[in-house]
Design an enzyme around this catalytic site. Structure first.
Site, PDB file in Angstrom:
ATOM      1  N   GLN A 149       0.833  -1.205   0.000  1.00  0.00           N
ATOM      2  CA  GLN A 149       0.000   0.000   0.000  1.00  0.00           C
ATOM      3  C   GLN A 149       0.871   1.261   0.000  1.00  0.00           C
ATOM      4  O   GLN A 149       0.838   2.046  -0.935  1.00  0.00           O
ATOM      5  CB  GLN A 149      -0.932   0.004   1.206  1.00  0.00           C
ATOM      6  CG  GLN A 149      -1.757   1.289   1.340  1.00  0.00           C
ATOM      7  CD  GLN A 149      -2.749   1.209   2.490  1.00  0.00           C
ATOM      8  OE1 GLN A 149      -3.597   0.327   2.545  1.00  0.00           O
ATOM      9  NE2 GLN A 149      -2.628   2.142   3.427  1.00  0.00           N
ATOM     10  N   SER A 156       0.836   8.136   5.302  1.00  0.00           N
ATOM     11  CA  SER A 156      -0.367   8.446   6.072  1.00  0.00           C
ATOM     12  C   SER A 156      -1.551   8.792   5.170  1.00  0.00           C
ATOM     13  O   SER A 156      -2.672   8.351   5.396  1.00  0.00           O
ATOM     14  CB  SER A 156      -0.096   9.636   7.003  1.00  0.00           C
ATOM     15  OG  SER A 156       0.900   9.309   7.940  1.00  0.00           O
ATOM     16  N   GLY A 189       6.620  -5.073   3.518  1.00  0.00           N
ATOM     17  CA  GLY A 189       7.342  -6.205   4.090  1.00  0.00           C
ATOM     18  C   GLY A 189       7.073  -7.501   3.357  1.00  0.00           C
ATOM     19  O   GLY A 189       5.998  -7.692   2.780  1.00  0.00           O
ATOM     20  N   GLY A 422      26.130   1.383  32.097  1.00  0.00           N
ATOM     21  CA  GLY A 422      26.966   0.964  30.983  1.00  0.00           C
ATOM     22  C   GLY A 422      26.536  -0.355  30.350  1.00  0.00           C
ATOM     23  O   GLY A 422      26.469  -0.472  29.126  1.00  0.00           O
ATOM     24  N   THR A 443       5.236   4.492  14.404  1.00  0.00           N
ATOM     25  CA  THR A 443       4.966   5.028  13.071  1.00  0.00           C
ATOM     26  C   THR A 443       3.983   4.167  12.274  1.00  0.00           C
ATOM     27  O   THR A 443       3.118   4.695  11.582  1.00  0.00           O
ATOM     28  CB  THR A 443       6.293   5.156  12.285  1.00  0.00           C
ATOM     29  OG1 THR A 443       7.223   5.890  13.084  1.00  0.00           O
ATOM     30  CG2 THR A 443       6.086   5.891  10.982  1.00  0.00           C
ATOM     31  N   GLU A 445       0.949   1.623  11.057  1.00  0.00           N
ATOM     32  CA  GLU A 445      -0.504   1.556  11.321  1.00  0.00           C
ATOM     33  C   GLU A 445      -1.042   2.889  11.809  1.00  0.00           C
ATOM     34  O   GLU A 445      -1.907   2.940  12.668  1.00  0.00           O
ATOM     35  CB  GLU A 445      -0.816   0.449  12.344  1.00  0.00           C
ATOM     36  CG  GLU A 445      -0.309  -0.925  11.966  1.00  0.00           C
ATOM     37  CD  GLU A 445      -0.902  -1.433  10.640  1.00  0.00           C
ATOM     38  OE1 GLU A 445      -1.981  -0.973  10.249  1.00  0.00           O
ATOM     39  OE2 GLU A 445      -0.229  -2.264   9.988  1.00  0.00           O
ATOM     40  N   ASP A 447       0.724   6.979  12.056  1.00  0.00           N
ATOM     41  CA  ASP A 447       1.699   7.711  12.855  1.00  0.00           C
ATOM     42  C   ASP A 447       1.060   8.236  14.149  1.00  0.00           C
ATOM     43  O   ASP A 447      -0.055   8.753  14.141  1.00  0.00           O
ATOM     44  CB  ASP A 447       2.232   8.888  12.032  1.00  0.00           C
ATOM     45  CG  ASP A 447       3.181   9.745  12.833  1.00  0.00           C
ATOM     46  OD1 ASP A 447       4.392   9.455  12.814  1.00  0.00           O
ATOM     47  OD2 ASP A 447       2.708  10.709  13.492  1.00  0.00           O
TER      48      ASP A 447
END
Lengths: 690, 690
Positions: A149, A156, A189, A422, A443, A445, A447
């Site tokens: 998409q 957005s 992805g 540390g 971010t 699904e 922002d």
């Protein structure tokens, strides 16, 4: 050379004895609490059943993955993903078993989108005949799919996508075409190297004149999903007219192939358009669309509500490590007792203030996640009966909580990491994959700053409804709160501050009161003063956060208030966690509560000392409270957070026995080209050339 | 297959035209402002001179480093470090040239500790004869050194170090010995694989009986620095009795070999003890120590003040990327103008509120860094004249600012990254090395929560002095503020709120007034009420932050107030940045200012709208304000932040032309062992075995 380090032990007191002492001195029953938290849906049993199968597979060993190159990481991830899919066949696992294993392995698998967005979209948006064709192929993995998409230029703003799907009435095909570089699909992805199919979202363009014309005008019908085979099944190369690749290294998510993809007048058949809700008539090219848009919220709302539910376990992982390690780590004696033993750093309030409110937050998010799931289920049942009135509420709740909860968790993970000093920066902390991977959540699904506008829209609409006495839902808590506020406002009464230290319910009231007043402010700005939307965006965001905080506190309170099986001491500590979460949150936005009149000046003044007092009460139970999340060492992958407390041995072993860099002897002399002693490699020769 | 993507261009308006428009419509003179900011010490000229030499070296090309394995990253870093050191010889560079090049290359070099802590410690703590022996070897790189202080079990608490250096009067040697595993040195940069020498900090143990005894009692004299050769110069292997290695992968800093190191009764000569300040008599074994401990603050304070000064450029790098990209990125139309063009996301207040206060912060930190450097120089001059009274002030200032500024920058970098949306998560953002590397700063050289105690101690001491009329320094601003407060308190006057919107100086007063009241509170708690130190730690931390904020605001104000060369419009925008920084900071801790009486209720109420108004004024100048930091593309290494604005072409090129993963074709079928098509590799065979 003999290795004299073999005989060395850490200084005393050591980790195991410290944790044992912590575990025995608390009266929290870990197993009962774990059952209360995690028996839902058989989660704990499933984890117990699946974990040993994964632990015995060398491919799933995490020890050296941080040393690999991107290409090797990806190869390993694919090998793991294949093995995992075979385990499904071998053990007859269901989808929940699969997802449990996926979570424990902790790779974002190259098959991730196939198993999630791809199959879900087919199920939700394909016609019956499309489903009967594709679902068996998907479930058997004969095809591998992705979801394309987002584009290079638009994320957005889905309406702004540039990829075109133009209907050719003469051949009855759609022509997929990327008119610009920014129209390139991006971030998708599983598609960069793995998938051979994809859901492709494109602007549907239909001829606006009747089609006999030689160059017809086209009109856009907005973004629509198409299913497209993008690679040849035998060569695994993209078809002519399609360019696909992986976008390259990222902050996290190295194990998945986020894609770019462009089309050059690539033709797909009429059947490519997913057509459960939208159709283009094969013969006439006429368009028909769904009766209500609400139905399309489905997948997005589901994914957001899932993210809300998952948030608690990501944070619990960080908090588990932080509590165990800061219990074991000792540094300095008390300034007022210089000769005493070194103090566990978790006994310092400056460490507590970072870790213990987050421990409380894991519980707050747990009950919120459950409430979110319940709301989702109820709404689905309503929708299936054709009742759509609760859709907007659910959409708003899932958007607001997705934004707030993922912010809290992303920031909380980093806060825990820093509290480790540390060693928190080292690779054995358990944070080097957790932190960067989780950061994607703020971010994806929607922002986190953008989607709060959807919450604010909903709140303004509800407030407008209540003001005009036209609110259908004013029987719910939100409507009642708005009505109460307006009644008092009309009778010119000041808000009555809530007595938050006297009553746990008053805390819920204070949070809702503040959210209600902020809602009235944005209603006033937007509806009465007609101020531009853009100008009031910061207020809109703030109001959404306030309302989402109120939902969290309310969910936590309701869960404890109706719970009646836990032992008394455990229950009493859960109430302390509730108060700690609430007061800590209040203190961080102190002025806001004061200004709204939800609590008084003198209550604000006492917040800091109440927080510190509650932390003192919770401190002795901290180890048992994190143990109750039952996060296995296999998932933690942390020398610092190990259940047995052998922190220093593990840190040392990882460095001394398992670090491949120590197999290489370097030549440090700058006037010599040699990099590795006795070996001429590509960097030596590059250096020699200069 | 022809590549049709070649001919594609991004959608309009594109990046270059957007940035051009932004640059021409602002009346800020970039070159004049850059000169004002960066001409100090010849910084800009140096950058101009050195940058082209680096850009032409293939070894310094950053394009593919994120794809390498840890071992390859380290080899590359060593090759680069060697090349850089040769450039010093070839070009006759001085140390500032070297450090400039190091910064631009952006590796934490394997020689880093050699060039910094190792040489500094020799210069500051070695005797004249030690210096004359070692300094030529160090400068010619005939030996490579590191600094080994921190241990597995002790970092912050240096007094608790476990490594022993036991004086053997019979052989006139020190015996270095690690009695436990936690005594292992840990984190020591440049030592894991590279250095052959190290400063080793160990507990000095001297016989407490007179030494003729066969097993004498020993007394500890605390941690002392020794110089030790740890590896053979020809084989580069550690000597018998020493175990050394690299600790493994970390969150960042992949280019440096942080070490572990243990000793097994390893003997070093009498001359190993660095003996400018402390000596053990060769004959008698008698110990002598420095007249004042203050002198030992030297290196640490220097490093902290340097970190403060460097903070602004790390943040400027993030803000430069954020401002340029959010100017170019367009998403959505205004809700009140749906048919208008898509809006630059930097025009949304919800993006401005994340980016523009941080833009203001880069300037605030700049002037603070300069003030810190001035204070350091002044104090050094005092110390050289034997006047030690300003040492405590400088130590407190550097500790408080190190803590606050590195927190602001570490968090600010991440805030900028999130403001970039999805592309901020990608590897071409310019954040994947910057963010994780900078995160080390919140922990190194004194953990940010721990060292604020040192500030609080100082403030309590000063307040006690003023209360008792025994403050020697009450002519300084801090003393005066304390005195004013106490006078008003004595005469039972309420604090007068500062008129922050009427006067820029009043803003400074408000910050100091709040810090002073918080200081009085901790003085009261600790000195008058004698509360345990540990119990009030959170307040101590808060007070340190408040005082450090006051220093930043004060430094910013003083710099602008005395500056008189910048053109009017530039100057006027700098004042807006000052106000934005101050009001934004005030709003984030609103209640605290109100409570202290430093500002009034109605001033607090207006902070949000003043912040938004200032952001509106600064927005048109944002691109020029970041351009003025003159950060070269070579350092930014960011497709999103490029000077020329070709964002989308660069993102696409990095993915499509330079991503090695796209050279590999995978086999996605789970029932086949093959991972890469046509090749059997180790993951295929591991999978086949299962």
């Amino acid at each position: 050379m003999s290795d004299f380090t073999q005989k060395l032990r850490p200084g005393k007191p050591d980790g195991p004895s410290t944790l044992l002492q912590q575990r025995t001195q608390s009266n929290i029953s870990v197993d009962e609490l774990a059952h209360h938290l995690l028996s839902y849906d058989g989660f704990l049993d499933r984890q117990l059943r699946i974990l040993p199968l994964l632990e015995q597979e060398p491919l799933f060993n995490k020890m050296n993955q941080a040393n690999l190159s991107r290409i090797e990481v990806f190869k390993l991830a694919l090998a793991r993903a294949k093995r995992l899919r075979r385990l499904v066949d071998e053990n007859g696992w269901d989808i929940y078993d699969y997802k449990m294993a996926e979570t424990l392995i902790d790779d974002v698998s190259p098959y991730y989108l196939h198993m999630h967005m791809f199959v879900t979209t087919i199920k939700e948006q394909a016609s019956d005949s499309q489903k009967s064709h594709y679902l068996p192929l998907i479930e058997s993995f004969r095809i591998i799919g992705a979801y394309a998409q987002t584009e290079l230029g638009h994320g957005s703003n889905v309406q702004g996508l540039e990829l075109e799907a133009r209907w050719d009435p003469s051949t009855k095909e759609f022509i997929l075409h990327s008119p610009t570089l920014t129209a390139s699909k991006w971030w998708n992805g599983s598609l960069g190297r793995i998938a051979n199919h994809a859901i492709v979202v494109a602007q549907l363009l239909l001829p606006s004149s009747s089609g006999q014309d030689s160059s017809p005008e086209y009109a856009s019908y907005g973004p629509h999903p198409f299913i497209v085979q993008v690679r040849d099944m035998s060569t695994h190369q993209p078809f002519d007219g399609i360019v696909i690749g992986d976008i390259g290294p990222k902050l996290g998510y190295a194990t998945i192939d986020n894609a770019y993809m462009l089309f050059d007048n690539f033709r797909v058949p009429h059947s490519a358009l997913l057509s459960k809700y939208c159709q283009v008539d094969y013969e006439s090219g006429a368009y028909s669309k769904p009766a209500t848009q609400g139905i399309l919220y489905g997948t997005m709302t589901f994914v957001r509500s899932l993210i809300v539910h998952q948030a608690r376990l990501a944070l619990a992982r960080a908090v588990t490590i932080a509590v165990r390690y800061t219990s074991i780590r000792r540094q300095f004696t008390h300034r007022d007792d210089r000769d005493g033993p070194e103090v566990s750093v978790l006994s310092y309030p400056t460490v507590q203030i970072r870790v213990l409110p987050l421990l409380a937050t894991t519980y707050a998010l747990h009950y919120t996640g459950l409430a979110m799931q319940e709301t989702y289920k109820d709404t689905r049942q309503h929708v299936e009966r054709g009742e759509l009135h609760t859709l907007a509420h659910m959409h708003s709740m899932s958007s607001g909580l997705k934004s707030l909860c993922t912010n809290i968790v992303a920031d909380g993970i980093e806060t825990c990491r820093r509290a480790l000093g540390g060693h928190g920066y080292g690779g054995a902390s358990g944070f080097t994959r957790l932190g960067p991977d989780y950061l994607s959540r703020v971010t994806v699904e929607g922002d986190n700053w953008m989607i709060t506008q959807q919450v604010a829209s909903y709140l303004i609409k509800r407030m407008t409804g209540v003001v005009m006495n036209m609110d259908d839902d004013n029987h719910d808590e939100l409507g009642q709160s708005f009505k109460l506020f307006l009644d008092m406002k009309q009778s010119k009464q000041s808000p009555i501050p809530c007595d938050i230290y006297a009553s746990d319910r008053a805390i819920v009231d204070a949070f809702q009161q503040r959210a209600t007043i902020l809602t009235y402010d944005i209603y006033e700005a937007r509806v009465l003063e007609k101020r531009p939307w853009t100008e009031i965006m910061i207020q809109l965001h703030k109001t959404s956060s306030a309302q989402s905080q109120a939902i969290i506190v309310n969910s936590f309170f309701n869960a404890l208030n109706t719970e009646n099986t836990l032992p008394g001491p455990t229950k009493s500590t859960l109430w302390d966690l509730y108060r700690l979460f609430a007061f800590y949150t209040m203190e961080s936005v102190g002025y806001d509560f004061l200004r709204s009149g939800a609590i008084s000046h003198c209550h604000v003044e006492k917040l800091a000392s109440r927080v510190q007092e509650l932390m003192g009460k919770i401190r002795p139970h901290a180890v048992n409270l994190v143990d109750s999340w039952k996060i296995p060492d296999f998932l933690l992958d942390s020398a610092l957070g190990r259940y047995d407390g052998n922190v220093y041995e593990d840190l040392f072993n990882r460095a001394h026995k398992f670090n491949p860099l120590n197999q290489v002897t370097f030549n440090p002399n700058y006037w010599e080209d040699e990099i590795v002693k006795g070996i001429s490699d590509k960097w030596s020769s590059q250096l020699a050339k200069l």
